[in-house]
Motif scaffolding. Structure first.
Motif, PDB file in Angstrom:
ATOM      1  N   ALA A  91       0.813  -1.206   0.000  1.00  0.00           N
ATOM      2  CA  ALA A  91       0.000   0.000   0.000  1.00  0.00           C
ATOM      3  C   ALA A  91       0.845   1.253   0.000  1.00  0.00           C
ATOM      4  CB  ALA A  91      -0.934   0.007   1.201  1.00  0.00           C
ATOM      5  N   GLY A  92       2.131   1.142   0.353  1.00  0.00           N
ATOM      6  CA  GLY A  92       3.037   2.265   0.195  1.00  0.00           C
ATOM      7  C   GLY A  92       3.115   3.171   1.388  1.00  0.00           C
ATOM      8  N   GLU A 140      -3.890  -0.762  -5.659  1.00  0.00           N
ATOM      9  CA  GLU A 140      -3.819  -1.939  -6.521  1.00  0.00           C
ATOM     10  C   GLU A 140      -2.504  -2.659  -6.252  1.00  0.00           C
ATOM     11  OE1 GLU A 140      -4.212  -0.654 -10.534  1.00  0.00           O
ATOM     12  OE2 GLU A 140      -6.407  -0.512 -10.421  1.00  0.00           O
ATOM     13  N   VAL A 141      -2.586  -3.968  -6.046  1.00  0.00           N
ATOM     14  CA  VAL A 141      -1.405  -4.770  -5.756  1.00  0.00           C
ATOM     15  C   VAL A 141      -1.495  -6.060  -6.560  1.00  0.00           C
ATOM     16  CG1 VAL A 141      -0.019  -5.911  -3.996  1.00  0.00           C
ATOM     17  CG2 VAL A 141      -1.334  -3.862  -3.400  1.00  0.00           C
ATOM     18  N   VAL A 155       0.677   7.264  -6.482  1.00  0.00           N
ATOM     19  CA  VAL A 155       2.056   6.779  -6.415  1.00  0.00           C
ATOM     20  C   VAL A 155       2.066   5.322  -6.866  1.00  0.00           C
ATOM     21  CG1 VAL A 155       4.061   6.384  -4.938  1.00  0.00           C
ATOM     22  CG2 VAL A 155       2.595   8.360  -4.525  1.00  0.00           C
ATOM     23  N   SER A 156       2.931   4.999  -7.826  1.00  0.00           N
ATOM     24  CA  SER A 156       2.951   3.660  -8.418  1.00  0.00           C
ATOM     25  C   SER A 156       4.386   3.172  -8.546  1.00  0.00           C
ATOM     26  CB  SER A 156       2.300   3.673  -9.808  1.00  0.00           C
ATOM     27  OG  SER A 156       0.996   4.216  -9.756  1.00  0.00           O
ATOM     28  N   THR A 211       3.665  -5.242  -8.716  1.00  0.00           N
ATOM     29  CA  THR A 211       3.365  -3.926  -9.280  1.00  0.00           C
ATOM     30  C   THR A 211       2.279  -3.320  -8.413  1.00  0.00           C
ATOM     31  OG1 THR A 211       1.721  -4.836 -10.816  1.00  0.00           O
ATOM     32  CG2 THR A 211       3.979  -4.598 -11.623  1.00  0.00           C
ATOM     33  N   THR A 212       2.458  -2.087  -8.012  1.00  0.00           N
ATOM     34  CA  THR A 212       1.557  -1.466  -7.046  1.00  0.00           C
ATOM     35  C   THR A 212       1.197  -0.051  -7.472  1.00  0.00           C
ATOM     36  OG1 THR A 212       3.334  -0.513  -5.697  1.00  0.00           O
ATOM     37  CG2 THR A 212       2.661  -2.763  -5.171  1.00  0.00           C
ATOM     38  N   SER A 213       0.056   0.394  -7.008  1.00  0.00           N
ATOM     39  CA  SER A 213      -0.383   1.766  -7.228  1.00  0.00           C
ATOM     40  C   SER A 213      -1.360   2.138  -6.142  1.00  0.00           C
ATOM     41  CB  SER A 213      -1.051   1.912  -8.598  1.00  0.00           C
ATOM     42  OG  SER A 213      -1.490   3.254  -8.811  1.00  0.00           O
ATOM     43  N   ASN A 214      -1.169   3.308  -5.528  1.00  0.00           N
ATOM     44  CA  ASN A 214      -2.132   3.779  -4.533  1.00  0.00           C
ATOM     45  C   ASN A 214      -2.494   5.237  -4.786  1.00  0.00           C
ATOM     46  OD1 ASN A 214      -0.264   5.455  -2.639  1.00  0.00           O
ATOM     47  ND2 ASN A 214       0.793   3.488  -2.833  1.00  0.00           N
TER      48      ASN A 214
END
Length: 317
Positions: free
Chosen positions: A26-27, A90-91, A290-291, A308-311
């Motif tokens: 989640a960052g 997104e994870v 932030v990705s 690969t992640t994006s929040n």
């Protein structure tokens, strides 16, 4: 002993690492564990928990145009603001050649009523905010159903005069289930670490400054935010900013002495815009995303885990 031995793949050690990485993805996170885990489906404690937030340092790199002045968030006692906070993550995760798994966190929208309970000119110049949650919603059916019981939950921020949040308080409703409590906690963590602090020096439109902050997100990260004041109309300011996160070490010490992972690749970058009113305690508008991509391996290099992640964090008045 390596975390991923041949005997354990894809066994319990690998599963534990996978679950730990979900929290990482989640960052954003807290410096301390804000609550004790409960069995799934049980209700959470109603006791208020205070979570310290790591300090920020701000360095002015460009003062901007004249006129210039020191920017301070100063609100009078009992000032009230209503705003909606929306977050989601997104994870997507893959272990070796196994199928990609989706560990995304559903989007949630948190209506907030903020009241200044201690104005900036009291005590040490910090502002205390009390937050009451309205009807929290999510497009995810299971989470949305669980969130219905959270209405009336409380939270709070302690904010210094620069706008940096120094403490987060969480006060869940008695009926709140763990799935809903955790989603709300994560929403606040993401929001807190996307706030903008202002420099101590006088600035004008065009000013640029750098904000450094440690972020604990399963792995210790150094977060660098570069902010630019793009517009000002009285107390209303618009700031564009970029976010970049880097791990503090190439070796990740897993929780609970579960072993280590090599941090082979870690990229988390993003950008956003925030609008603040210096007379109000929370942003009046803004969106930041932030990705990035991450790759981890066990010490002998036999197993790879890729993400690969994006929040995203959004404020709407």
């Amino acid at each position: 002993m390596p975390l991923f031995s041949k005997a354990s793949r894809p066994g319990s050690a690998l599963l534990a690492a996978t679950l730990s990485l979900i929290a990482l993805a989640a960052g954003c996170g807290s410096d301390d564990d804000s609550s004790q885990a409960s069995p799934a489906g049980t209700t959470s404690t109603t006791a208020e928990v205070t979570v310290p937030i790591s300090a920020t340092t701000v360095q002015l790199t460009r003062p901007g145009d004249e006129p210039r002045e020191v920017i301070q968030r100063r609100q009078a006692e009992d000032v009230m603001q209503q705003v909606r906070l929306t977050t989601g993550a997104e994870v997507f995760q893959r272990i070796d050649d196994q199928p990609v798994q989706d560990f995304s966190s559903p989007e949630i929208t948190v209506p907030l009523t903020a009241v200044v309970t201690r104005p900036t000119d009291d005590a040490d110049g910090a502002t205390a905010l009390d937050l009451t949650l309205g009807d929290v919603t999510s497009p995810d059916q299971r989470l949305g159903s669980a969130l219905e019981a959270t209405m009336g939950s409380g939270a709070g921020f302690t904010v210094d005069s620069t706008g940096a949040i120094t403490a987060l308080r969480l006060r869940p409703a008695a009926e709140a289930q763990d799935i809903a409590r955790s989603a709300i906690e994560q929403a606040f963590y993401q929001a807190v670490y996307r706030m903008i602090a202002f420099p101590a020096e006088p600035v004008g439109v065009g000013a640029q400054w750098t904000i450094h902050q440690k972020v604990m997100s399963g792995i210790a990260l150094d977060q660098t935010t570069v902010a630019t004041l793009t517009a000002r109309d009285g107390n209303r300011l618009t700031i564009d900013y970029t976010v970049d996160q880097k791990p503090q070490s190439p070796i990740w010490q897993l929780p609970g002495e579960a072993g280590t992972l090599n941090v082979d690749r870690y990229i988390m970058q993003g950008a956003g815009t925030m609008t603040v009113d210096l007379g109000l305690p929370l942003p009046v508008a803004g969106t930041v995303t932030v990705s990035g991509e991450q790759q981890y391996s066990d010490p002998d290099g036999a197993t790879l885990l890729r993400q690969t992640t994006s929040n995203r964090v959004q404020w709407v008045s």
